[in-house]
Design a protein around this motif. Sequence first.
Motif, short mmCIF file in Angstrom:
data_model
loop_
_atom_site.label_atom_id
_atom_site.label_comp_id
_atom_site.label_asym_id
_atom_site.label_seq_id
_atom_site.Cartn_x
_atom_site.Cartn_y
_atom_site.Cartn_z
N LEU A 139 0.83 -1.20 0.00
CA LEU A 139 0.00 0.00 0.00
C LEU A 139 0.87 1.26 0.00
O LEU A 139 0.59 2.23 -0.71
N ILE A 140 1.94 1.23 0.78
CA ILE A 140 2.84 2.38 0.85
C ILE A 140 3.58 2.55 -0.47
O ILE A 140 3.70 3.67 -1.00
N GLU A 141 4.07 1.44 -1.04
CA GLU A 141 4.79 1.52 -2.31
C GLU A 141 3.89 2.02 -3.43
O GLU A 141 4.34 2.81 -4.28
N ALA A 142 2.65 1.58 -3.44
CA ALA A 142 1.73 2.03 -4.48
C ALA A 142 1.49 3.53 -4.39
O ALA A 142 1.52 4.24 -5.41
N ALA A 152 9.73 0.01 -10.82
CA ALA A 152 10.29 -0.91 -9.82
C ALA A 152 9.18 -1.38 -8.89
O ALA A 152 9.14 -1.05 -7.70
N LEU A 153 8.26 -2.14 -9.46
CA LEU A 153 7.09 -2.61 -8.72
C LEU A 153 6.91 -4.10 -8.93
O LEU A 153 7.14 -4.61 -10.03
N ASP A 154 6.47 -4.77 -7.88
CA ASP A 154 6.13 -6.17 -8.08
C ASP A 154 4.70 -6.25 -8.62
O ASP A 154 3.99 -5.25 -8.73
N ALA A 155 4.29 -7.46 -8.96
CA ALA A 155 2.98 -7.64 -9.60
C ALA A 155 1.84 -7.19 -8.70
O ALA A 155 0.87 -6.57 -9.16
N ALA A 156 1.95 -7.47 -7.39
CA ALA A 156 0.87 -7.12 -6.47
C ALA A 156 0.71 -5.60 -6.36
O ALA A 156 -0.40 -5.08 -6.39
N THR A 157 1.83 -4.89 -6.29
CA THR A 157 1.77 -3.43 -6.15
C THR A 157 1.26 -2.77 -7.43
O THR A 157 0.43 -1.86 -7.39
#
Length: 343
Positions: free
Chosen positions: A178-181, A211-216
């Motif tokens: 949530l923070i990364e998004a 630089a994001l994973d699939a979930a983010t």
Amino acid sequence: MQPLSLPDLNDRARTVFREIVDAYLASGAPVGSRTLSKLASVGLSPASIRNVMQDLEELGLLAAPHTSAGRLPTELGLRLFVDGMMQMTAPSAEERAAIDSGLQGGAIEDILGRTTAALSGLSACAGLVLVPRGEVVLRQVSFVPLSPVKALAVLVGTDGSVENRVIDLPPELPPIALIEAANYINARLEGLTLAGAAERLRAEIAENRAALDAATSGLIEQGIAAWSSDGSRAVLIVRGSANLLGGSAADLERARLLLGDIEGKEELARVLDLARTASSIKVFIGSENKLFSLSGSSVIAAPYRGPDGRVVGVVGVIGPTRLNYARIVPMVDYTAQTLSRLI
């Protein structure tokens, strides 16, 4: 069954029908044969008029509220009258000036509100304007966890608007996502519209620059989609609802139902949206639209256009079916043309 048209009526029936509608729209009361027999334009005895009225009733154009009463036009009769018989009256200089006065200065939303209020006062109806909603431009976003599977997505626009949406979270999503998004949106997508933000996100993921994973990345896409789902929905401004109150107990009950229709703005906005595709004015009478089947209301609406000629909104009025159509239709049309020139 084919809809009735004027050629289906002989001259005598047309004359009687027109006089009944005119008298009803002026007074709201049933019109009797003795009243009509006194009109020079009719020139018939009460007995002859009753025969014509009976024929018009059998055609569905008139109705009798009581066995001994006069006749009222039905919604079908009003439709026939509006489409082919009424003689429209152009707005007076005073009416044009009242509408034009609302166009003097201020933001476009204020101008539309003032113009609609003027139209409401002149027509003794509630004034309506459907305003295209501007695209939200991102300023700041945050995601607030509500439960392991729900979060509140909060968007702040550059215009100061704040919108909230509850979104679903994938199972076992780490809180850091949530923070990364939010950080990604605020750093990389600020200043973009929702459509522009979605396009940039897709491009950066495709080019491996995000630089994001699939979930983010999925969370960001879902948040943008949640805000975009109604981003093109128009905003409905209503002025002068109090004009609908007053009269008899039956009128008050009808007004109560009509005010309920107006409070359901999304449904009413959809009705007005039908006028977007019209080349000029559009008139909805009573149960022709299911929204007004109980309140017996009519809507008169006309599209207004931007500099490129494209329809950008709709202006109109809503009131009882017993409206002075011949006066209000040109008034709404003038308002739409005036707004088109301004915009």
